[in-house]
Design a protein around this motif. Structure first.
Motif, PDB file in Angstrom:
ATOM      1  N   CYS A  46       0.786  -1.268  -0.002  1.00  0.00           N
ATOM      2  CA  CYS A  46      -0.121  -0.027   0.022  1.00  0.00           C
ATOM      3  C   CYS A  46       0.986   1.306  -0.006  1.00  0.00           C
TER       4      CYS A  46
ATOM      5  N   LEU B  56      -5.902  -1.104   1.534  1.00  0.00           N
ATOM      6  CA  LEU B  56      -6.309  -1.489   0.222  1.00  0.00           C
ATOM      7  C   LEU B  56      -7.562  -0.830  -0.425  1.00  0.00           C
ATOM      8  N   ARG B  57      -7.573  -0.292  -1.544  1.00  0.00           N
ATOM      9  CA  ARG B  57      -8.775   0.333  -2.120  1.00  0.00           C
ATOM     10  C   ARG B  57      -9.105  -0.421  -3.158  1.00  0.00           C
TER      11      ARG B  57
ATOM     12  N   PRO C 166      -4.012   3.088  -2.774  1.00  0.00           N
ATOM     13  CA  PRO C 166      -4.295   2.476  -1.297  1.00  0.00           C
ATOM     14  C   PRO C 166      -4.220   3.823  -0.557  1.00  0.00           C
TER      15      PRO C 166
END
Length: 309
Positions: free
Chosen positions: A82, A141-142, A307
């Motif tokens: 990230c 996280l995205r 991220p």
């Protein structure tokens, strides 16, 4: 066939594959036609190698994805991925964890059942795989990779309920296997953010898919051997024209299957990541030579699953 074709048109679908290859007028939110994705980025060392190679070859990478799953990484490893992604302004997409290929499924190990490999068997496996997403989002996280319609529905409902981040990108794996405009539109309606088409789709088939949906398509222009091994570099300019917005995805022919990855094969994973960026440089040369006016996305675009750190 006229009855079926006319009915499809009445519902807003193309009546056939679009052999005239119309130019797509659709774009990413930043106005771009294409972005670059590097798959099989299995951990922080592989991601660091991708970023170093991108700088060395002078290419832009917008997204990296991983196949082993969130569950195969420690908290510190996810945080490091990230951090690297956030600093570079790129999306980092990790696959969900438990799935049929690694569970107790006998059918998935049969010659006729291999296509079930990325599915989630039973409700417990749905819960496990979604807990994987919750953990990943808590660590920053995205963007996540899913390959099961049930989990896609669940994740979308949890996003709407505030149980998962509203800006979470749900990327659909190539292993989902939907291969026609109607099936892919259903996944878009269920909450898919981007869709990875099967590796063997023709340009007319891609054009018909694009006519039916709005989300970006993720397209292997070089596929791993176990997904066909196709090397389609010279098709990329036309792919961008007819399928935009599209993630041009560089897999690697003649490469080892490294799933699930780990320290025991880390050096191989890193080297394969470096070569994927080298292949990206080859494809970028083709784009510049034959589609020099094609618009590439910028780093840090608002719709990327960058991220949070």
């Amino acid at each position: 066939m006229k009855t079926v074709r006319n009915f499809l048109q009445s519902k807003g679908y193309p009546p056939s594959d679009l052999r005239d290859l119309p130019t797509s007028q659709k774009r990413f939110p930043d106005g771009a036609q294409y972005r670059i994705e590097i798959p099989s980025t299995e951990g922080p060392r592989a991601l660091a190698a991708v970023l170093e190679a991108a700088q060395r070859y002078g290419v832009t990478i917008h997204r990296v994805s991983q196949g082993s799953g969130i569950w195969m990484l420690t908290d510190d490893e996810i945080r490091e991925m990230c951090r690297l992604g956030a600093e570079a302004g790129i999306e980092v997409s990790l696959f969900v964890g438990p799935r049929a290929a690694w569970s107790t499924s006998a059918q998935v190990r049969s010659s006729a059942g291999a296509n079930l490999g990325a599915r989630l068997r039973g409700m417990d496996e749905v819960v496990y795989a979604t807990e994987d997403i919750i953990r990943g989002c808590e660590l920053g996280l995205r963007s996540v990779l899913v390959a099961d319609e049930g989990q896609l529905w669940l994740v979308n409902e949890m996003k709407k309920a505030g149980e998962l981040p509203a800006d979470l990108v749900v990327k659909i794996s190539v292993q989902m296997g939907a291969a026609n405009p109607i099936s892919i539109k259903l996944l878009e309606d269920l909450g898919a953010g981007t869709y990875n088409t099967p590796t063997d789709m023709t340009l007319p088939q891609m054009a018909a898919i694009r006519a039916a949906i709005d989300i970006p398509l993720d397209v292997y222009v070089e596929a791993p051997d176990d997904f066909g091994g196709f090397v389609r570099h010279y098709e990329v300019p036309e792919l961008i024209r007819v399928a935009a917005p599209v993630y041009v995805k560089l897999g690697l022919r003649n490469a080892a299957n490294i799933y699930p990855s780990g320290v025991h094969i880390e050096e191989l994973a890193v080297k394969q990541s470096q070569e994927r960026v080298h292949r990206t440089a080859l494809v970028m040369n083709i784009i510049k030579r034959y589609a020099g006016d094609a618009v590439m996305g910028e780093l840090g675009a608002g719709d990327l699953g960058i991220p949070v750190v």
